[in-house]
Motif scaffolding. Structure first.
Motif, PDB file in Angstrom:
ATOM      1  N   LEU A   2      -2.183   8.421  -7.318  1.00  0.00           N
ATOM      2  CA  LEU A   2      -3.104   8.852  -6.258  1.00  0.00           C
ATOM      3  C   LEU A   2      -3.456  10.339  -6.404  1.00  0.00           C
ATOM      4  N   GLN A   3      -2.445  11.125  -6.785  1.00  0.00           N
ATOM      5  CA  GLN A   3      -2.687  12.554  -6.984  1.00  0.00           C
ATOM      6  C   GLN A   3      -3.652  12.794  -8.139  1.00  0.00           C
ATOM      7  N   TYR A  17      -9.233  14.220 -10.122  1.00  0.00           N
ATOM      8  CA  TYR A  17     -10.442  13.893 -10.875  1.00  0.00           C
ATOM      9  C   TYR A  17     -11.574  13.353  -9.987  1.00  0.00           C
ATOM     10  N   ASN A  18     -11.396  13.467  -8.667  1.00  0.00           N
ATOM     11  CA  ASN A  18     -12.431  13.055  -7.709  1.00  0.00           C
ATOM     12  C   ASN A  18     -12.899  11.607  -7.932  1.00  0.00           C
ATOM     13  N   VAL A  19     -11.943  10.698  -8.103  1.00  0.00           N
ATOM     14  CA  VAL A  19     -12.260   9.286  -8.306  1.00  0.00           C
ATOM     15  C   VAL A  19     -12.766   8.691  -7.000  1.00  0.00           C
ATOM     16  N   ASP A  20     -13.777   7.863  -7.086  1.00  0.00           N
ATOM     17  CA  ASP A  20     -14.368   7.227  -5.907  1.00  0.00           C
ATOM     18  C   ASP A  20     -13.328   6.382  -5.163  1.00  0.00           C
ATOM     19  N   GLN A  21     -13.403   6.383  -3.826  1.00  0.00           N
ATOM     20  CA  GLN A  21     -12.422   5.677  -3.006  1.00  0.00           C
ATOM     21  C   GLN A  21     -12.372   4.177  -3.320  1.00  0.00           C
ATOM     22  N   LYS A  22     -13.533   3.584  -3.578  1.00  0.00           N
ATOM     23  CA  LYS A  22     -13.568   2.151  -3.908  1.00  0.00           C
ATOM     24  C   LYS A  22     -12.809   1.860  -5.195  1.00  0.00           C
ATOM     25  N   LYS A  23     -12.957   2.750  -6.173  1.00  0.00           N
ATOM     26  CA  LYS A  23     -12.249   2.578  -7.443  1.00  0.00           C
ATOM     27  C   LYS A  23     -10.752   2.787  -7.267  1.00  0.00           C
ATOM     28  N   ILE A  24     -10.389   3.692  -6.384  1.00  0.00           N
ATOM     29  CA  ILE A  24      -8.964   3.925  -6.102  1.00  0.00           C
ATOM     30  C   ILE A  24      -8.342   2.667  -5.501  1.00  0.00           C
ATOM     31  N   ILE A  25      -9.062   2.059  -4.548  1.00  0.00           N
ATOM     32  CA  ILE A  25      -8.555   0.837  -3.909  1.00  0.00           C
ATOM     33  C   ILE A  25      -8.451  -0.294  -4.924  1.00  0.00           C
ATOM     34  N   ARG A  26      -9.513  -0.451  -5.750  1.00  0.00           N
ATOM     35  CA  ARG A  26      -9.558  -1.560  -6.694  1.00  0.00           C
ATOM     36  C   ARG A  26      -8.568  -1.390  -7.852  1.00  0.00           C
ATOM     37  N   ASN A  27      -8.445  -0.174  -8.381  1.00  0.00           N
ATOM     38  CA  ASN A  27      -7.669   0.033  -9.606  1.00  0.00           C
ATOM     39  C   ASN A  27      -6.266   0.587  -9.394  1.00  0.00           C
ATOM     40  N   ILE A  28      -5.983   1.111  -8.204  1.00  0.00           N
ATOM     41  CA  ILE A  28      -4.648   1.670  -7.949  1.00  0.00           C
ATOM     42  C   ILE A  28      -3.918   0.897  -6.850  1.00  0.00           C
ATOM     43  N   TYR A  29      -4.580   0.739  -5.700  1.00  0.00           N
ATOM     44  CA  TYR A  29      -3.920   0.062  -4.585  1.00  0.00           C
ATOM     45  C   TYR A  29      -3.757  -1.444  -4.836  1.00  0.00           C
ATOM     46  N   MET A  30      -4.804  -2.088  -5.340  1.00  0.00           N
ATOM     47  CA  MET A  30      -4.755  -3.542  -5.545  1.00  0.00           C
ATOM     48  C   MET A  30      -3.596  -3.980  -6.456  1.00  0.00           C
ATOM     49  N   PRO A  31      -3.421  -3.345  -7.636  1.00  0.00           N
ATOM     50  CA  PRO A  31      -2.279  -3.731  -8.479  1.00  0.00           C
ATOM     51  C   PRO A  31      -0.928  -3.503  -7.803  1.00  0.00           C
ATOM     52  N   SER A  32      -0.863  -2.473  -6.954  1.00  0.00           N
ATOM     53  CA  SER A  32       0.384  -2.204  -6.241  1.00  0.00           C
ATOM     54  C   SER A  32       0.665  -3.267  -5.176  1.00  0.00           C
ATOM     55  N   ILE A  33      -0.405  -3.727  -4.536  1.00  0.00           N
ATOM     56  CA  ILE A  33      -0.273  -4.723  -3.469  1.00  0.00           C
ATOM     57  C   ILE A  33       0.037  -6.116  -4.024  1.00  0.00           C
ATOM     58  N   LYS A  34      -0.448  -6.417  -5.225  1.00  0.00           N
ATOM     59  CA  LYS A  34      -0.424  -7.776  -5.772  1.00  0.00           C
ATOM     60  C   LYS A  34       0.941  -8.476  -5.680  1.00  0.00           C
ATOM     61  N   PRO A  35       2.051  -7.876  -6.164  1.00  0.00           N
ATOM     62  CA  PRO A  35       3.339  -8.586  -6.058  1.00  0.00           C
ATOM     63  C   PRO A  35       3.772  -8.846  -4.618  1.00  0.00           C
ATOM     64  N   VAL A  54       0.840  -1.205   0.000  1.00  0.00           N
ATOM     65  CA  VAL A  54       0.000   0.000   0.000  1.00  0.00           C
ATOM     66  C   VAL A  54       0.874   1.255   0.000  1.00  0.00           C
ATOM     67  N   ARG A  55       1.900   1.254   0.828  1.00  0.00           N
ATOM     68  CA  ARG A  55       2.751   2.434   0.957  1.00  0.00           C
ATOM     69  C   ARG A  55       3.657   2.665  -0.253  1.00  0.00           C
ATOM     70  N   SER A  56       3.855   1.626  -1.068  1.00  0.00           N
ATOM     71  CA  SER A  56       4.689   1.775  -2.266  1.00  0.00           C
ATOM     72  C   SER A  56       3.877   2.177  -3.500  1.00  0.00           C
ATOM     73  N   THR A  57       2.579   2.420  -3.309  1.00  0.00           N
ATOM     74  CA  THR A  57       1.726   2.840  -4.424  1.00  0.00           C
ATOM     75  C   THR A  57       2.224   4.158  -5.011  1.00  0.00           C
ATOM     76  N   ASP A  58       2.207   4.262  -6.320  1.00  0.00           N
ATOM     77  CA  ASP A  58       2.690   5.446  -7.020  1.00  0.00           C
ATOM     78  C   ASP A  58       1.906   6.684  -6.580  1.00  0.00           C
ATOM     79  N   PRO A  59       2.553   7.655  -5.941  1.00  0.00           N
ATOM     80  CA  PRO A  59       1.832   8.855  -5.468  1.00  0.00           C
ATOM     81  C   PRO A  59       1.255   9.692  -6.605  1.00  0.00           C
TER      82      PRO A  59
END
Length: 261
Positions: free
Chosen positions: A160-161, A166-184, A152-157
């Motif tokens: 996130l910025q 663009y006011n992206v929904d938090q659920k979409k941020i978790i699913r489309n940004i955090y999840m791929p970062s966490i996967k490895p 989570v902490r290594s997610t590309d800032p």
């Protein structure tokens, strides 16, 4: 023509890899056989053939499969719970620092405790058959938790910025940004806890006298000086561990291929 050549090269590489692995395995088996011949005492070091024969002898008893099944249940149970809770709580801990501060002392304490201490303590509170499962969870959970938090902490800032702009929904941020970062990080944790889970489970089975189990069968062979069967049970553990590891890697690779399509 080019496709055919590509497939032939791929098959040749796979075949060469299989041959290489077989050759390496035969080298170590030959070394083991030479050492057993040099020691010349089955009580100290049984030969590979005697060990393999012992596996077939054990497989002739239905209790053999019951013991393996019970140990597998404890391994998978402890690992599954540790992965699910570690992933979920690690995600929350990575996103919300106050929650991380609350959880971190518990995780650090569990990580620093010797496995033997954990086994003895848990054995005071619950029945022996459940001890290995709980201990496996407690030992594997910090690994999953730490990896997921790090992911989570290594997610590309920058991503996130952009999502914030663009006011992206938090659920979409978790699913489309955090999840791929966490996967490895999650995959690395999974491979680590599978190997760790086997070691911890079998150790806990021995110390907690959990029946039926592979661990107690190892203990009995040691008590009755059945070294050949001790090696046979150890070989069974290695084979089961390798099969689970290969199946896990295959499932991960298959999931990655589906995700890429």
């Amino acid at each position: 023509m080019m496709i055919s050549t590509f497939l032939d090269n791929k098959l040749n590489k796979q075949f060469q890899k299989v041959i290489k692995n077989i050759a390496i395995a035969l080298f170590w088996v030959a070394l083991w056989a030479l050492a057993a011949q040099w020691v010349n005492s089955p009580l100290v070091l049984p030969a590979p053939l005697a060990t393999l024969q012992g596996v077939f002898v054990l497989a002739g008893d239905f209790k053999f499969f019951v013991s393996i099944g019970s140990t597998l249940f404890r391994v998978f149970g402890g690992v599954l719970i540790s992965v699910l809770l570690g992933y979920g709580l690690g995600l929350i801990g990575g996103l919300y620092h106050p929650f991380y501060e609350v959880m971190n002392p518990f995780v650090s304490t569990i990580r620093s405790l010797p496995v033997v201490s954990v086994i003895i303590l848990i054995n005071l509170w619950v029945v022996s058959g459940v001890v290995p499962l709980i201990v496996t969870f407690l030992v594997c959970f910090p690994v999953t938790w730490t990896n997921v938090v790090q992911g989570v902490r290594s997610t590309d800032p920058k991503l996130l910025q952009m999502a914030k702009i663009y006011n992206v929904d938090q659920k979409k941020i978790i699913r489309n940004i955090y999840m791929p970062s966490i996967k490895p990080y999650a995959i690395s944790a999974l491979m680590n806890v599978i190997g760790l889970g086997w070691k911890v489970t079998v150790t806990a089975e021995v110390l907690a006298n959990a029946l039926p189990s592979i661990g107690m069968n190892l203990y009995y062979t040691k008590i009755y000086l059945e070294t050949d069967l001790l090696f046979s049970w150890t070989l069974v553990i290695v084979i089961c561990s390798l099969i689970i590891e290969k199946v896990t890697l295959y499932m991960i690779a298959r999931n990655n291929r589906k995700g890429a399509v």
